[in-house]
Motif scaffolding. Structure first.
Motif, short mmCIF file in Angstrom:
data_model
loop_
_atom_site.label_atom_id
_atom_site.label_comp_id
_atom_site.label_asym_id
_atom_site.label_seq_id
_atom_site.Cartn_x
_atom_site.Cartn_y
_atom_site.Cartn_z
N LYS A 97 28.39 38.07 61.49
CA LYS A 97 28.21 39.52 61.36
C LYS A 97 29.21 40.10 60.36
CE LYS A 97 29.14 42.27 64.91
NZ LYS A 97 28.95 43.00 66.19
N LEU A 98 28.68 40.97 59.49
CA LEU A 98 29.47 41.71 58.52
C LEU A 98 29.22 43.19 58.77
CD1 LEU A 98 31.11 41.82 55.74
CD2 LEU A 98 28.85 41.94 54.67
N VAL A 99 30.28 44.00 58.76
CA VAL A 99 30.13 45.44 58.95
C VAL A 99 30.16 46.12 57.58
CG1 VAL A 99 31.06 47.51 60.04
CG2 VAL A 99 31.22 45.30 61.21
N VAL A 100 29.14 46.91 57.30
CA VAL A 100 28.96 47.54 55.99
C VAL A 100 29.04 49.07 56.15
CG1 VAL A 100 27.47 47.76 53.96
CG2 VAL A 100 27.48 45.63 55.29
N LEU B 258 24.34 48.14 40.77
CA LEU B 258 25.41 47.15 40.97
C LEU B 258 24.89 46.03 41.85
CD1 LEU B 258 28.72 49.11 41.69
CD2 LEU B 258 27.81 48.33 39.51
N VAL B 259 25.17 44.80 41.47
CA VAL B 259 24.72 43.64 42.23
C VAL B 259 25.88 42.68 42.40
CG1 VAL B 259 23.03 41.78 42.37
CG2 VAL B 259 22.43 43.90 41.19
N CYS B 260 26.01 42.10 43.58
CA CYS B 260 26.99 41.03 43.76
C CYS B 260 26.58 40.14 44.92
CB CYS B 260 28.40 41.58 43.97
SG CYS B 260 28.73 42.27 45.58
N THR B 261 27.22 39.00 45.02
CA THR B 261 27.02 38.06 46.11
C THR B 261 28.14 38.25 47.13
OG1 THR B 261 25.90 36.45 44.71
CG2 THR B 261 26.84 35.63 46.77
N VAL B 262 27.78 38.34 48.38
CA VAL B 262 28.75 38.51 49.47
C VAL B 262 28.77 37.23 50.31
CG1 VAL B 262 29.40 39.90 51.48
CG2 VAL B 262 28.22 40.98 49.55
N SER B 263 29.95 36.67 50.51
CA SER B 263 30.10 35.47 51.33
C SER B 263 31.10 35.77 52.43
CB SER B 263 30.59 34.28 50.49
OG SER B 263 29.71 34.03 49.42
N PHE B 264 30.76 35.39 53.66
CA PHE B 264 31.64 35.69 54.79
C PHE B 264 31.47 34.66 55.90
CE2 PHE B 264 27.66 37.72 55.62
CZ PHE B 264 27.50 37.74 57.00
N MET C 73 34.21 37.42 50.73
CA MET C 73 34.38 37.18 49.30
C MET C 73 33.25 37.85 48.53
SD MET C 73 34.51 33.55 47.22
CE MET C 73 32.76 33.21 47.48
N LEU C 74 33.59 38.51 47.42
CA LEU C 74 32.60 39.08 46.51
C LEU C 74 32.62 38.30 45.21
CD1 LEU C 74 33.29 42.91 47.00
CD2 LEU C 74 31.80 41.41 48.32
N SER C 75 31.45 37.90 44.74
CA SER C 75 31.36 37.12 43.50
C SER C 75 30.11 37.53 42.74
CB SER C 75 31.32 35.62 43.81
OG SER C 75 30.22 35.30 44.64
N SER C 76 30.00 37.04 41.51
CA SER C 76 28.84 37.33 40.66
C SER C 76 28.57 38.83 40.57
CB SER C 76 27.59 36.60 41.17
OG SER C 76 27.81 35.21 41.25
N PHE C 77 29.63 39.60 40.47
CA PHE C 77 29.51 41.06 40.43
C PHE C 77 29.15 41.54 39.02
CE2 PHE C 77 31.71 44.98 39.19
CZ PHE C 77 31.10 45.89 40.04
N SER C 78 28.24 42.51 38.94
CA SER C 78 27.93 43.09 37.64
C SER C 78 27.18 44.41 37.81
CB SER C 78 27.07 42.14 36.80
OG SER C 78 25.78 41.99 37.37
N ALA C 79 27.32 45.26 36.81
CA ALA C 79 26.42 46.39 36.65
C ALA C 79 25.26 45.87 35.81
CB ALA C 79 27.13 47.55 35.95
N SER C 80 24.09 45.77 36.40
CA SER C 80 22.98 45.06 35.77
C SER C 80 22.40 45.84 34.60
CB SER C 80 21.89 44.79 36.80
OG SER C 80 20.78 44.16 36.19
N THR C 81 22.28 45.16 33.46
CA THR C 81 21.68 45.76 32.26
C THR C 81 20.51 44.93 31.75
OG1 THR C 81 23.23 44.54 30.82
CG2 THR C 81 23.90 46.75 31.56
#
Length: 344
Positions: A180-183, A338-344, A302-310
């Motif tokens: 579980k992740l709290v957003v 904005l897009v990113c991968t969340v790992s927990f 962890m946040l990875s592959s973060f970008s403002a998508s163009t």
């Protein structure tokens, strides 16, 4: 306060309010075995009204004489669905939708697949009473434990302006051993029409609410936390965090609450490993990039592959947002997704 939980294939919602606040944890950006991962999209859709005139719309959307029409709304829906399909994120967080019924409209345009793992079967919408716009969530992952956090200030010299509540919800991922992740989904007070800087005080109050709520989760349950949304503050307007051994954080979310310890160290992916800002920003204003749309995390996440998508028609050839134009119905939004991968 208007809120609605929509589950297109099941109805399951748990309500929980987290109020006390203490403890300081930080976001880890190192991968560990056994983590669950998903992709998240956050996007301010720019005044995404529907085709029904209810009277609470912004002036340019109030009636057919303004140029707004069902045809233009349907076209905007088609464009939004095409972006969602192209970016293929598991969790969608939107700002500036008008009402919950639009989530059905969006979902209908995303249907037509027998791959059930691609369906957004869970949704939630919230807005303050009489508000023109609110925030929405669409998720492939189960969501639950939803709470809304608003401020109610009656001792200020000026009346409290209309503001959106912070939505707190849990995301469940994994197989038999669900994690579980709290957003926290945010849309803070805008600077629009603010000539004297008065709105900064209201954003600070919203920041303090977010800080206390995130700290409460970390202290009480030790669950990882993620905040996202349109904060209407450039990333450089947030307090920088001086590095401390063992704590991976680059910003400090502020709080005047003594129990909260003055703030919460969080990690923002807008800064690379050398401390430089990631390009491009998410919002182009006065011929320069602003980074007012954000992800912040704390705890074992962890946040990875973060970008403002163009990489699509929602951005120009130079990577700037293609904002929506009422007069001809062209465009998408004045913000980049904005897009990113969340790992927990």
């Amino acid at each position: 306060m208007h809120k609605s939980y929509l589950s297109f294939f099941m109805v399951a919602v748990l309500l929980g309010i987290l109020s006390s606040c203490a403890g300081v944890l930080s976001c880890s950006n190192e991968s560990k075995a056994g983590k669950e991962s998903f992709t998240i999209l956050n996007w301010n859709l720019e005044t995404f009204f529907d085709a029904t005139f209810d009277g609470n719309e912004y002036t340019e959307f109030k009636n057919g004489k303004s140029g707004w029409s069902r045809e233009k709304y349907e076209t905007r829906l088609d464009r939004l669905a095409s972006v969602i399909k192209a970016l293929d994120a598991d969790l969608l967080v939107f700002e500036e939708l008008e009402k919950e019924e639009q989530l059905y409209d969006i979902s209908n345009r995303l249907s037509g697949t027998f791959n059930f793992s691609k369906l957004y079967s869970h949704a939630f919408f919230a807005a303050d009473k009489d508000s023109s716009i609110g925030c929405a969530i669409l998720s492939r992952l189960p969501i639950g434990e939803i709470s809304l956090h608003s401020i109610d200030v009656r001792t200020s010299e000026s009346d409290q302006p209309a503001m959106r509540p912070i939505i707190q919800f849990s995301v469940f991922a994994g197989g038999q051993a669900e994690k579980k992740l709290v957003v926290f989904a945010n849309h803070w007070k805008s600077k629009a029409g603010d000539t004297g800087g008065e709105s900064a005080a209201w954003r600070l109050r919203q920041e303090e609410v977010l800080t206390r709520c995130m700290q409460s989760v970390l202290e009480k349950s030790n669950l990882p936390v993620l905040a996202c949304g349109d904060f209407n503050m450039d990333i450089l307007e947030f307090s920088q965090y001086e590095k401390v051994a063992g704590i991976r954080a680059n910003l400090l979310l502020r709080s005047s609450d003594k129990i909260a310890g003055g703030g919460l160290p969080v990690y923002s992916p807008w800064f690379d490993s050398q401390g430089n800002l990631t390009e491009p920003g998410s919002y182009w204003y006065n011929d320069k990039w602003e980074r007012i749309d954000n992800f912040f995390c704390a705890g074992e996440v962890m946040l990875s592959s973060f970008s403002a998508s163009t990489n699509g028609p929602w951005a120009t050839s130079t990577g700037k947002p293609v904002r929506y134009q009422m007069y001809n119905g062209a465009g998408y939004s004045d913000h980049l997704p904005l897009v990113c991968t969340v790992s927990f």
